[in-house]
Design an enzyme around this catalytic site. Structure first.
Site, PDB file in Angstrom:
ATOM      1  N   ASN A 285       0.850  -1.199   0.000  1.00  0.00           N
ATOM      2  CA  ASN A 285       0.000   0.000   0.000  1.00  0.00           C
ATOM      3  C   ASN A 285       0.881   1.242   0.000  1.00  0.00           C
ATOM      4  O   ASN A 285       2.100   1.154  -0.013  1.00  0.00           O
ATOM      5  CB  ASN A 285      -0.974  -0.027   1.184  1.00  0.00           C
TER       6      ASN A 285
ATOM      7  N   ASP B  69      -4.799  -6.388   5.167  1.00  0.00           N
ATOM      8  CA  ASP B  69      -5.827  -7.244   5.763  1.00  0.00           C
ATOM      9  C   ASP B  69      -5.729  -8.676   5.245  1.00  0.00           C
ATOM     10  O   ASP B  69      -6.162  -9.610   5.911  1.00  0.00           O
ATOM     11  CB  ASP B  69      -7.213  -6.666   5.469  1.00  0.00           C
TER      12      ASP B  69
ATOM     13  N   PHE C  49      -5.222   4.127  14.025  1.00  0.00           N
ATOM     14  CA  PHE C  49      -5.477   5.098  12.959  1.00  0.00           C
ATOM     15  C   PHE C  49      -6.476   4.448  12.009  1.00  0.00           C
ATOM     16  O   PHE C  49      -6.525   3.222  11.902  1.00  0.00           O
ATOM     17  CB  PHE C  49      -4.188   5.447  12.209  1.00  0.00           C
TER      18      PHE C  49
HETATM   19  O1  PMT Z   1       2.592   6.420   6.390  1.00  0.00           O
HETATM   20  P1  PMT Z   1       2.101   7.730   5.802  1.00  0.00           P
HETATM   21  O2  PMT Z   1       2.436   7.870   4.331  1.00  0.00           O
HETATM   22  O3  PMT Z   1       2.557   8.908   6.621  1.00  0.00           O
HETATM   23  O4  PMT Z   1       0.496   7.722   5.838  1.00  0.00           O
HETATM   24  C1  PMT Z   1      -0.164   7.753   7.066  1.00  0.00           C
HETATM   25  C2  PMT Z   1      -1.386   6.820   7.072  1.00  0.00           C
HETATM   26  C3  PMT Z   1      -2.412   7.310   6.066  1.00  0.00           C
HETATM   27  C4  PMT Z   1      -0.966   5.381   6.733  1.00  0.00           C
HETATM   28  C5  PMT Z   1      -1.955   6.850   8.546  1.00  0.00           C
HETATM   29  O5  PMT Z   1      -2.351   8.152   8.825  1.00  0.00           O
HETATM   30  C6  PMT Z   1      -3.135   5.895   8.691  1.00  0.00           C
HETATM   31  O6  PMT Z   1      -4.277   6.210   8.427  1.00  0.00           O
HETATM   32  N1  PMT Z   1      -2.863   4.648   9.192  1.00  0.00           N
HETATM   33  C7  PMT Z   1      -3.836   3.556   9.341  1.00  0.00           C
HETATM   34  C8  PMT Z   1      -3.990   2.875   8.037  1.00  0.00           C
HETATM   35  C9  PMT Z   1      -4.884   1.654   8.149  1.00  0.00           C
HETATM   36  O7  PMT Z   1      -4.430   0.579   7.916  1.00  0.00           O
HETATM   37  O8  PMT Z   1      -6.086   1.843   8.577  1.00  0.00           O
HETATM   38  P2  PMT Z   1      -7.172   0.658   8.768  1.00  0.00           P
HETATM   39  O9  PMT Z   1      -8.435   1.383   8.852  1.00  0.00           O
HETATM   40  O10 PMT Z   1      -7.009  -0.372   7.714  1.00  0.00           O
HETATM   41  O11 PMT Z   1      -6.810  -0.011  10.148  1.00  0.00           O
HETATM   42  C10 PMT Z   1      -7.285   0.488  11.396  1.00  0.00           C
HETATM   43  C11 PMT Z   1      -6.248   0.256  12.459  1.00  0.00           C
HETATM   44  O12 PMT Z   1      -6.046  -1.142  12.667  1.00  0.00           O
HETATM   45  C12 PMT Z   1      -4.876   0.835  12.134  1.00  0.00           C
HETATM   46  O13 PMT Z   1      -4.351   1.401  13.313  1.00  0.00           O
HETATM   47  C13 PMT Z   1      -4.058  -0.376  11.704  1.00  0.00           C
HETATM   48  O14 PMT Z   1      -2.698  -0.214  12.045  1.00  0.00           O
HETATM   49  C14 PMT Z   1      -4.696  -1.504  12.513  1.00  0.00           C
HETATM   50  N2  PMT Z   1      -4.667  -2.810  11.828  1.00  0.00           N
HETATM   51  C15 PMT Z   1      -5.228  -2.963  10.598  1.00  0.00           C
HETATM   52  C16 PMT Z   1      -5.204  -4.187   9.997  1.00  0.00           C
HETATM   53  C17 PMT Z   1      -4.608  -5.287  10.651  1.00  0.00           C
HETATM   54  N3  PMT Z   1      -4.549  -6.480  10.111  1.00  0.00           N
HETATM   55  N4  PMT Z   1      -4.056  -5.109  11.875  1.00  0.00           N
HETATM   56  C18 PMT Z   1      -4.100  -3.900  12.472  1.00  0.00           C
HETATM   57  O15 PMT Z   1      -3.621  -3.740  13.611  1.00  0.00           O
END
Ligand code: PMT
Length: 417
Positions: free
Chosen positions: A223, A289, A335
Site C-alpha cells: 500500500n 488485511d 489510525f
Molecule cells: O505512512 P504515511 O504515508 O505517513 O500515511 C499515514 C497513514 C495514512 C498510513 C496513517 O495516517 C493511517 O491512516 N494509518 C492507518 C492505516 C490503516 O491501515 O487503517 P485501517 O483502517 O485499515 O486499520 C485500522 C487500524 O487497525 C490501524 O491502526 C491499523 O494499524 C490496525 N490494523 C489494521 C489491519 C490489521 N490487520 N491489523 C491492524 O492492527
C-alpha cells in the site's frame, strides 16, 4: 572529572533526548555561544552548532565542535556526501533552534524570509520553536528597522525573543543590546524544552509504514504508506522522554530502537514481543488485511491464460487482538484510513478493536495522508469525545495526539487496577 563531564552516562541530564540547533551569528557575543553550547550539552541535549560565515571571524568552528561533540555546519552547500540536503536533515532533527547571538542582519533576514546562508535556510525549513537572543549595539537595536523586524518575528507563531540586557557594550557604548546572560538563556531554553516532558519513563510502541505481503520473490501486495506519520509520532514521543520502539516497514536511522519488518505477521510478532511491558501502543501502520495463501518460490511466469487468480487469506488484526487483552493501565491508539464514511467507519473501528482513541484520516483528500508531510484528522475517544484537526504538518498532529495520550496515561495509571 573533566569540566565538561558533570553528567555521567548513568545520570542523564534533564534535556536527554532533546536536540537543539545552536545558531551563532557574527558578533562579539559569539564567544558566549561556547558556554551556551557547553551548558546545553551538560544538561543532556544533543547540540548541533550552525554558524554564519561572519561568526567564524569571532570564534572557530573547532571550538564549538569540541564543545558540542558534533560537526559544526557553516556553508549552505557542504552536503558532506549525504543524499538529503543538510538544511532539511538538520531542520528535521531539531526540537528547538536557539540563535545566540542573533544579529540585526540575521533578524532582518528571518523577518523577511531571506535564506541566503545555511542558518536562515535551516530556520525556514524547520517546524520547531525558534528562540532568538539578540545582541548588538544599542543604536542598532533601537533602529526602526530592527524594532520593526523584531515586532514581525514576535507575532509569528514559532518565534520567541529572549530580550537583551542593558549594560556596557564591547564597543564602549552603554544601553540595551547586551545579549541576555548565559544562565538566563539556558534556563529559558530548558523550560521551553521541558514543557513537553510529560512522557518521561513511559514505554511506547509505535508502528509505521505499509506491510508487504509477498506473492513471489519479485512481487508483493502493498500500500501507499510512507511511514511519515508513524515516524512523526515516534520522534515526538522520543523528544518528550518516552522510551520508544518504532516497528516500521520503512528503514529510518534514529537514536531509539527501530525494528524493521515486512509483513503483517512479522509486525504482529514484533508488537507482541514488546506489548506486555509497554504503556502505550500507537498503530499508524497500514497493515494488509489479506495475504496470498501460497507464496511462490519462483517468479510467476506469464502464461497463455489471460487471468491469474491469487487466493488470499485474512491476516491477523493486531489491534483487535491486543485490544482484547490490554491491561487497564495501558493505552492503545489506532489510525483509520478511510476514503468514505470517515466518521462512522472510524467510530466502528474504535469500538470493535477496543481502542482508547482512533485517529481518522480521509485518504481521498489530495496532499494529506499517504506519503504527504501533512494530514488532517478527526480524533475520537472511547468516551465519545470528538476533535477535528485541520490540515497541518504530521509532527503537529503527533504533538497534539501525544498531549491527549499523556493525559490519558496519567489518568489510567493513577486509577486503582
Ligand atoms: O505512512 P504515511 O504515508 O505517513 O500515511 C499515514 C497513514 C495514512 C498510513 C496513517 O495516517 C493511517 O491512516 N494509518 C492507518 C492505516 C490503516 O491501515 O487503517 P485501517 O483502517 O485499515 O486499520 C485500522 C487500524 O487497525 C490501524 O491502526 C491499523 O494499524 C490496525 N490494523 C489494521 C489491519 C490489521 N490487520 N491489523 C491492524 O492492527
Amino acid at each position: 572529572m573533566n569540566e565538561d563531564d558533570s553528567y555521567s552516562a548513568t545520570e542523564p541530564g534533564p534535556l536527554k533526548n532533546r536536540t537543539v540547533i545552536l545558531g551563532v551569528c557574527g558578533g562579539i557575543a559569539a564567544y558566549k555561544a561556547c558556554d551556551i553550547a557547553s551548558g546545553l550539552r551538560k544538561a543532556g541535549a544533543t547540540v548541533h552548532a550552525v554558524m554564519t560565515p561572519h561568526a567564524t571571524s569571532f570564534i572557530t568552528p573547532l571550538t564549538l565542535q569540541t564543545l558540542t561533540r558534533n560537526e559544526v555546519h557553516v556553508h549552505q552547500f557542504d552536503e558532506g556526501g549525504h543524499w538529503k540536503p543538510e538544511h532539511i536533515e538538520l531542520a528535521q532533527k531539531a526540537d528547538l533552534i536557539l540563535v545566540a547571538p542573533a544579529t540585526a542582519n540575521t533578524i532582518a533576514k528571518l523577518a523577511n524570509g531571506i535564506c541566503d546562508e545555511l542558518l536562515t535556510t535551516i530556520i525556514m525549513a524547520a517546524q520547531c520553536r525558534v528562540m532568538l537572543a539578540p545582541a548588538m549595539n544599542p543604536h542598532m537595536l533601537d533602529h526602526p528597522a530592527t524594532q520593526f523586524n523584531l515586532g514581525v518575528l514576535q507575532h509569528r507563531m514559532r518565534y520567541e525573543i529572549i530580550p537583551p540586557d542593558i549594560g556596557e557594550m564591547a564597543c564602549g557604548d552603554y544601553g540595551a543590546g547586551k545579549m541576555a546572560s548565559v544562565e538566563g538563556i539556558l534556563a529559558t531554553v530548558a523550560s521551553k524544552l521541558m514543557e513537553r516532558s510529560n512522557l518521561t519513563g513511559k514505554s511506547m510502541i509505535i508502528t509505521a509504514g505499509g506491510t508487504r505481503e509477498p506473492i513471489d520473490p519479485v512481487r508483493f501486495i502493498g500500500n501507499r504508506s510512507s511511514g511519515k506519520m508513524g515516524v512523526a509520532v515516534a520522534d515526538a514521543a522520543h523528544a518528550r522522554g518516552a522510551d520508544v520502539t518504532l516497528i516500521s516497514t520503512v528503514h529510518v536511522e534514529r537514536s531509539y530502537p527501530v525494528v524493521v519488518v515486512e509483513t503483517a505477521q512479522e509486525m504482529q510478532e514484533a508488537v507482541e514481543a514488546e506489548f506486555d511491558t509497554c504503556d502505550a501502543l500507537v498503530m499508524t501502520a497500514a497493515v494488509a488485511d489479506y495475504r496470498p495463501i501460497v507464496v511462490s518460490t519462483h517468479k510467476i511466469k506469464k502464461t497463455e491464460s489471460e487471468d491469474l487468480v491469487l487466493e488470499l487469506t485474512k491476516n491477523p488484526d493486531i489491534l483487535d487482538l491486543l485490544g482484547r487483552v490490554k491491561r487497564k493501565d495501558q493505552v492503545i491508539v489506532g489510525f483509520a484510513a478511510e476514503s468514505e464514511g470517515l466518521l462512522s467507519n472510524a467510530q466502528q473501528k474504535l469500538k470493535r478493536k477496543h481502542l482508547d482513541m482512533i485517529i481518522g484520516n480521509d485518504i481521498s483528500v489530495p496532499d494529506i495522508g499517504f506519503g504527504s508531510d501533512y494530514n488532517a484528522v478527526v480524533i475520537l475517544t472511547a468516551e465519545g469525545q470528538r476533535e477535528n484537526l485541520p490540515r497541518m504538518p504530521k509532527r503537529a498532529i503527533a504533538e497534539h495526539l501525544l498531549d491527549l495520550l499523556a493525559a490519558r496515561l496519567e489518568n489510567v495509571q493513577k486509577a486503582p487496577v
